[in-house]
Design an enzyme around this catalytic site. Structure first.
Site, mmCIF file in Angstrom:
data_model
loop_
_atom_site.group_PDB
_atom_site.id
_atom_site.type_symbol
_atom_site.label_atom_id
_atom_site.label_comp_id
_atom_site.label_asym_id
_atom_site.label_seq_id
_atom_site.Cartn_x
_atom_site.Cartn_y
_atom_site.Cartn_z
ATOM 1 N N GLY A 130 -39.035 -15.897 23.508
ATOM 2 C CA GLY A 130 -39.756 -16.403 24.663
ATOM 3 C C GLY A 130 -40.088 -17.882 24.709
ATOM 4 N N GLY A 131 -39.439 -18.695 23.899
ATOM 5 C CA GLY A 131 -39.724 -20.134 23.939
ATOM 6 C C GLY A 131 -39.476 -20.714 25.324
ATOM 7 C CG ASP A 184 -31.218 -19.184 25.404
ATOM 8 O OD1 ASP A 184 -30.332 -20.004 25.159
ATOM 9 O OD2 ASP A 184 -32.193 -18.982 24.647
ATOM 10 C CB CYS A 186 -28.243 -21.901 19.628
ATOM 11 S SG CYS A 186 -28.315 -20.235 19.013
HETATM 12 C C1 LIG Z 1 -31.451 -16.151 20.889
HETATM 13 S S1 LIG Z 1 -32.049 -14.976 21.740
HETATM 14 C C2 LIG Z 1 -32.755 -15.734 23.136
HETATM 15 C C3 LIG Z 1 -33.832 -16.709 22.792
HETATM 16 C C4 LIG Z 1 -34.786 -16.933 23.929
HETATM 17 N N1 LIG Z 1 -34.112 -17.296 25.154
HETATM 18 C C5 LIG Z 1 -35.805 -17.981 23.587
HETATM 19 O O1 LIG Z 1 -35.723 -19.101 24.045
HETATM 20 O O2 LIG Z 1 -36.731 -17.661 22.852
HETATM 21 C C6 LIG Z 1 -30.858 -13.947 22.478
HETATM 22 C C7 LIG Z 1 -31.516 -12.711 23.013
HETATM 23 O O3 LIG Z 1 -30.538 -11.984 23.730
HETATM 24 C C8 LIG Z 1 -30.923 -10.636 23.699
HETATM 25 N N2 LIG Z 1 -29.768 -9.856 24.165
HETATM 26 C C9 LIG Z 1 -28.570 -9.688 23.578
HETATM 27 N N3 LIG Z 1 -27.754 -8.956 24.354
HETATM 28 C C10 LIG Z 1 -28.455 -8.648 25.465
HETATM 29 C C11 LIG Z 1 -28.166 -7.907 26.657
HETATM 30 N N4 LIG Z 1 -26.981 -7.339 26.831
HETATM 31 N N5 LIG Z 1 -29.136 -7.778 27.565
HETATM 32 C C12 LIG Z 1 -30.353 -8.329 27.386
HETATM 33 N N6 LIG Z 1 -30.674 -9.050 26.295
HETATM 34 C C13 LIG Z 1 -29.743 -9.201 25.345
HETATM 35 C C14 LIG Z 1 -31.356 -10.435 22.271
HETATM 36 O O4 LIG Z 1 -32.200 -9.323 22.124
HETATM 37 C C15 LIG Z 1 -32.058 -11.767 21.990
HETATM 38 O O5 LIG Z 1 -33.433 -11.636 22.132
#
Ligand SMILES: C[S@@+](CC[C@H](N)C(=O)[O-])C[C@H]1O[C@@H](n2cnc3c(N)ncnc32)[C@H](O)[C@@H]1O
Length: 595
Positions: free
Chosen positions: A411-412, A469, A522
């Site tokens: 959640g950043g 993201d 990233c």
């Molecule tokens: C690196 S994280 C995102 C970081 C976040 N945007 C932040 O700034 O804190 C990637 C996220 O994508 C989610 N994710 C992966 N595949 C997904 C999907 N098909 N639908 C929804 N979320 C997904 C993961 O659970 C993870 O929390």
């Protein structure tokens, strides 16, 4: 984007493709093997659970070296990891980086090496009068002069057991990573996480420090161990290998007395049925590493050894040899702690002893638990790499706009959007990680709607703006997550690129005509970044690129590509103090949906 950190809480994405268990990567053939070879001589050759939250506010307590004689004890015999100094404590300077040479040469005095294992089960009293630990006082300063001569006779010897549980956990975590798990997952849920939580803050800090070095410097450590083995260790001997690696990490790169590291490793080997037959080998190999560490480190090419060959090749193809090595070299340095502050970055930088970056983030040489840093309780800031703030900046003015933050946890970026007045819907498929997002928003007194869903199948909107993201290989965050270098392989790039395509296509559907979308990852891999946008242009998707200008990214012209996308590299944002340099490697592109 894929798992990375530190995010608000440093969590990583358990749900991301490519994160599943996988056999350990062996991209370097074993060069030597079981059986002590003797000296060969060097070859030339949170929001709520912050990532490095519990780096010690003091170095971990001292260990009583195994088999120590009763002679005077030097300051650096304490078990404090050298590179992990508290913020503002510059007595030791930065950790050693590439080309900085060994920390210290072999100890010259006699009697400092381990004496060899104690009798089996040797947790009990030693035959000789042992010196006690330095206790929980501030052992950075070392004990009072008189204490250095050891405790009074009869004082119960306990030093060897100090730090034993921390090292044992460090070994088990390294084994977990070698089996393909992500370190953050292991520390978040399950049996090892529970063991971690039972440790006190300093031992937790020690665990993170030791595991961090063992993973960050895995190639150099394997190389060092390999020099003293005649035959490879059996493949299944993961625990034995991890015992050696964890001890070698301390001997080669941390401010831990060699004999303490060796003795604890021997104890750990003795306590493990599979490793016990190798106790003598553990002792001999580690003693040789201690004796010859200066030569070993001088002979090593740290960048080549600590970077998986497949990644170095890819980065060389994408960015050129010089930049590829600069990226890899930046992974050898423990990164800074970046905070996104709600207001007054200069004021917070002054209060926390940090610097203000061009992005407005406050950068600290961090130590200690982040929840102990001023402003945490009042929700004045959150942990977020400076590069991770850029995607939200690219959306411009979000106040009053209906914004979907897709793949939002922890959640950043949701926090940034909410703080800037957007009407945010945060979506993620991981309920666990969304729980963390909600706790983080609560601490920050920010609001967002939250939905657990697979974005590929989520139908809402239309939205004025979308931030996607996307989950990715996270090769841009290896500074913060060195375990990623061991758990990821080239096949993950293709797998995640396919997922990103699906998520991107869906995200465009959720956008209103004329609305803006920012896509970010990233990852340093072109397939996950620019190639995704190129594909949209090729298939004539209903979007057009809105090129980014240097002015929009704080004048950082070097992070804007020819096409008008953003590409940050770990080697960007240099600083004379390497602990304050670098950015996570992000790609971000801005698109508008055609009307
Ligand atoms: C690196 S994280 C995102 C970081 C976040 N945007 C932040 O700034 O804190 C990637 C996220 O994508 C989610 N994710 C992966 N595949 C997904 C999907 N098909 N639908 C929804 N979320 C997904 C993961 O659970 C993870 O929390």
């Amino acid at each position: 984007m894929g798992p990375r950190g530190p995010g608000l809480d440093g969590g990583r994405s358990p749900g991301a493709a490519g994160d599943g268990p996988r056999p350990p990567r062996r991209d370097r053939p074993a060069e030597a093997g079981a059986g002590f070879a003797g000296p060969r001589g060097p070859r030339s050759e949170s929001f709520d659970r912050p990532p490095r939250a519990d780096r010690p506010d003091r170095p971990p307590r001292a260990e009583r070296p195994a088999g120590a004689d009763g002679g005077p004890r030097r300051r650096d015999e304490a078990g404090a990891p050298r590179p992990y100094r508290p913020a503002g404590d510059d007595r030791r300077g930065p950790p050693r980086g590439e080309g900085q040479g060994p920390a210290r040469g072999p100890r010259a005095e006699a009697g400092q090496g381990p004496r060899g294992p104690r009798p089996e089960g040797g947790r009990g009293p030693r035959p000789e009068g042992g010196r006690g630990p330095q206790g929980r006082g501030d052992d950075r300063r070392g004990p009072p002069r008189d204490d250095r001569r050891g405790p009074p006779r009869g004082r119960p010897p306990q030093g060897r057991t100090l730090g034993l549980e921390a090292r044992k956990l460090a070994v088990d975590l390294v084994v977990g990573v070698r089996k393909g798990r992500l370190l953050d997952q292991l520390l978040d849920e399950g049996f090892l996480a529970r063991r971690y939580q039972t440790l006190d803050a300093r031992d937790r800090a020690l665990v993170r420090a030791v595991v961090g070095v063992a993973l960050r410097r895995h190639g150099q450590i394997e190389d060092a161990i390999g020099r003293y083995l005649q035959r490879p260790l059996p493949d299944k001997a993961l625990t034995l290998k991890a015992i050696l690696e964890v001890a070698a990490a301390q001997i080669l790169f941390m401010d831990v007395a060699d004999h303490a590291a060796v003795a604890i490793a021997v104890d750990l080997a003795g306590a493990d049925p599979d490793a016990a037959p190798y106790k003598g080998l553990v002792n001999a190999v580690l003693r040789r590493i201690g004796a010859e560490k200066g030569d070993i480190l001088r002979a090593q090419d740290a960048v080549a050894l600590d970077t998986p060959a497949w990644l170095l090749e890819r980065w060389t193809a994408a960015y050129g040899a010089e930049t590829a090595r600069a990226i890899a070299a930046s992974h050898l340095v423990e990164p800074s702690l970046d905070l996104t502050v709600k207001s007054d970055p200069e004021g917070w930088a002054a209060r926390l002893g940090g610097i203000v970056l061009p992005t407005g983030s406050v950068r600290l040489v961090s130590s200690g638990s982040i929840d102990k840093i001023e402003g945490y309780d009042e929700g004045a800031w959150w942990v977020q790499d400076a590069a991770a703030t850029i995607p939200v900046h690219l959306l411009g003015d979000v106040a009053g706009r209906k914004v979907a933050d897709l793949c939002a946890a922890p959640g950043g970026k949701t926090a940034m959007l909410a703080h800037r007045g957007a009407d945010v819907t945060a979506v993620d498929q991981s309920e666990h990680r969304l729980g963390r997002l909600q706790r983080n928003l609560f601490r920050l007194d920010l609001k967002a709607s939250v939905e657990v869903a697979d974005v590929a199948e989520w139908l809402r909107g239309p939205f004025d703006m979308i931030l996607l993201d996307a989950p990715c290989t996270a090769t841009g965050t290896l500074r913060r997550h060195p375990d990623g270098a061991l758990s990821k392989g080239p096949e993950d790039v293709a797998k995640l690129a396919a997922l990103q395509r699906r998520l991107l296509d869906q995200a465009i559907r959720l956008l209103r005509p004329g609305g803006l979308i920012v896509y970010s990852v990233c990852s340093l891999e072109p397939e996950e970044g620019p190639d995704q946008i190129r594909r949209l242009m090729l298939i004539d998707a209903p979007v057009e690129r809105v090129p980014v200008t240097a002015d929009e990214v704080f004048g950082l012209a070097e992070i804007v590509t020819e096409e008008g996308d953003v590409r940050t590299l770990p080697s960007h944002l240099p600083n004379a103090d390497p602990r304050l340099a670098g950015l996570d490697g992000f790609f971000a592109a801005r698109l508008r949906k055609k009307i």
